[in-house]
Motif scaffolding. Structure first.
Motif, mmCIF file in Angstrom:
data_model
loop_
_atom_site.group_PDB
_atom_site.id
_atom_site.type_symbol
_atom_site.label_atom_id
_atom_site.label_comp_id
_atom_site.label_asym_id
_atom_site.label_seq_id
_atom_site.Cartn_x
_atom_site.Cartn_y
_atom_site.Cartn_z
ATOM 1 N N ALA A 136 9.371 2.156 7.599
ATOM 2 C CA ALA A 136 7.890 3.277 7.501
ATOM 3 C C ALA A 136 7.256 2.450 9.476
ATOM 4 C CB ALA A 136 6.936 2.424 6.671
ATOM 5 N N ASP A 137 6.048 2.680 9.037
ATOM 6 C CA ASP A 137 5.147 2.526 11.161
ATOM 7 C C ASP A 137 5.748 0.712 10.319
ATOM 8 O OD1 ASP A 137 3.334 2.690 8.530
ATOM 9 O OD2 ASP A 137 2.471 1.058 9.431
ATOM 10 N N LYS A 138 5.513 0.367 12.075
ATOM 11 C CA LYS A 138 5.852 -1.176 11.568
ATOM 12 C C LYS A 138 4.704 -2.662 12.069
ATOM 13 C CE LYS A 138 9.778 0.720 12.406
ATOM 14 N NZ LYS A 138 10.802 1.238 11.404
ATOM 15 N N ALA A 139 3.511 -1.695 12.342
ATOM 16 C CA ALA A 139 2.852 -2.345 11.935
ATOM 17 C C ALA A 139 1.992 -2.542 10.584
ATOM 18 C CB ALA A 139 1.208 -1.702 12.778
ATOM 19 N N GLY A 140 2.819 -1.756 9.804
ATOM 20 C CA GLY A 140 2.548 -1.781 8.417
ATOM 21 C C GLY A 140 2.601 -2.501 7.778
ATOM 22 N N TYR A 141 3.934 -3.412 8.681
ATOM 23 C CA TYR A 141 5.606 -4.251 7.435
ATOM 24 C C TYR A 141 4.707 -5.351 7.105
ATOM 25 C CZ TYR A 141 10.037 -1.511 9.259
ATOM 26 O OH TYR A 141 10.726 -0.710 8.751
ATOM 27 N N GLU A 142 3.836 -6.062 7.466
ATOM 28 C CA GLU A 142 3.252 -7.537 6.332
ATOM 29 C C GLU A 142 2.608 -7.081 5.388
ATOM 30 O OE1 GLU A 142 1.857 -10.617 9.056
ATOM 31 O OE2 GLU A 142 2.205 -9.590 10.978
ATOM 32 N N ARG A 143 1.709 -5.651 5.856
ATOM 33 C CA ARG A 143 1.087 -5.156 4.226
ATOM 34 C C ARG A 143 1.560 -5.020 3.160
ATOM 35 N NH1 ARG A 143 -4.162 -0.710 5.061
ATOM 36 N NH2 ARG A 143 -5.002 -1.155 2.052
ATOM 37 N N TYR A 144 2.600 -3.576 4.247
ATOM 38 C CA TYR A 144 4.173 -3.708 2.663
ATOM 39 C C TYR A 144 4.611 -4.678 1.978
ATOM 40 C CZ TYR A 144 2.560 0.793 5.583
ATOM 41 O OH TYR A 144 2.358 2.000 6.211
ATOM 42 N N TYR A 145 4.550 -5.950 2.776
ATOM 43 C CA TYR A 145 5.106 -6.984 2.173
ATOM 44 C C TYR A 145 4.761 -7.386 1.168
ATOM 45 C CZ TYR A 145 7.265 -11.292 2.212
ATOM 46 O OH TYR A 145 8.515 -12.517 1.539
ATOM 47 N N ASP A 146 3.412 -7.398 0.888
ATOM 48 C CA ASP A 146 2.477 -8.216 0.584
ATOM 49 C C ASP A 146 1.682 -7.612 -0.642
ATOM 50 O OD1 ASP A 146 2.195 -11.232 1.954
ATOM 51 O OD2 ASP A 146 0.509 -9.474 3.209
ATOM 52 N N GLN A 147 1.876 -6.240 -0.393
ATOM 53 C CA GLN A 147 1.425 -5.205 -1.265
ATOM 54 C C GLN A 147 3.006 -5.377 -2.480
ATOM 55 O OE1 GLN A 147 0.012 -1.614 0.674
ATOM 56 N NE2 GLN A 147 -1.148 -1.410 -0.748
ATOM 57 N N VAL A 148 3.972 -5.246 -1.825
ATOM 58 C CA VAL A 148 5.317 -4.833 -3.324
ATOM 59 C C VAL A 148 5.336 -6.134 -3.621
ATOM 60 C CG1 VAL A 148 6.313 -3.310 -1.275
ATOM 61 C CG2 VAL A 148 7.007 -5.375 -1.186
ATOM 62 N N TRP A 149 5.355 -7.380 -2.915
ATOM 63 C CA TRP A 149 5.675 -8.747 -3.861
ATOM 64 C C TRP A 149 5.735 -8.940 -5.264
ATOM 65 C CZ3 TRP A 149 8.965 -10.957 -1.333
ATOM 66 C CH2 TRP A 149 10.200 -12.534 -1.781
#
Length: 214
Positions: A136-149
């Motif tokens: 998805a949007d590259k700026a969101g990767y870190e947030r998505y990683y934290d959300q899905v972990w």
């Protein structure tokens, strides 16, 4: 920047199982009708995603970034009986095209498409995932990683696409785009995460494979 020489790509495709007729048509329609068709996973990466899914035989998959549905179809091919793939995209204009190909692939019952902001939708999914694909949007990767972990089972996997970002991550910092810097920051975050082990695979535009330890 061409990260992988064209001759290498051609050689690799020659000795990779060919695209199905359906995926070939989806590929072609994407390039004919949709903006930024380079975002499509394509033959080599699609086959890789399919093989990973077949190896894991997941019950639940989460995909962030549907685009035109090519990668969702590839990932869904390895689902266990009764398995579900949730795929999220912010662009509702491509939904009909995706659903049409999901139905033709016989995967309508296995793929659930969500339209909206991934950060909002993830929190509403009451699932435990075996595999997560972030594209998805590259700026969101870190947030998505934290959300899905916490939604990933122990031993489950995350695949993060475009971590080389067209080779810009290899440039001097002054020449890097915001997206390239976001990818470097994401890779550094994962590398520092003692809960994970990872491999950066130099396939297509860079694919980071992450396993949740324990």
């Amino acid at each position: 920047m061409d990260i992988i020489p064209a001759a290498v790509e051609t050689f690799a495709e020659r000795y990779t199982s060919p695209e199905t007729d359906l995926l070939r048509r989806l590929n072609r329609e994407t390039y004919l009708k949709v903006d930024q068709p380079h975002m499509l996973s394509g033959h080599l990466q699609g086959q890789f995603l399919s093989l990973v899914s077949h190896m894991l035989q997941p019950q639940r998959i989460l995909e962030l970034g549907t685009y035109t549905g090519y990668s969702a179809i590839c990932l869904a091919q390895g689902l266990k009986e009764g398995g579900i793939l949730h795929t999220i995209d912010i662009n509702e204009e491509r939904e009909d095209m995706c659903l049409r190909y999901f139905e033709e692939a016989g995967l309508s019952e296995k793929i659930r498409m969500h339209i909206g902001k991934a950060a909002d939708i993830i929190n509403g999914l009451d699932e435990v995932f075996d595999l997560v694909f972030i594209d998805a949007d590259k700026a969101g990767y870190e947030r998505y990683y934290d959300q899905v972990w916490d939604k990933i089972r122990p031993g489950g996997f995350v695949l993060a696409d475009n971590v080389l970002f067209h080779g810009e991550t290899l440039e001097e910092p002054s020449k890097q785009s915001n997206n390239a810097r976001a990818m470097i920051s994401f890779c550094e975050k994962v590398a520092a995460d003692g809960r994970a082990e990872q491999l950066l695979l130099t396939l297509r535009d860079g694919l980071l494979i992450i396993r949740k330890i324990g």
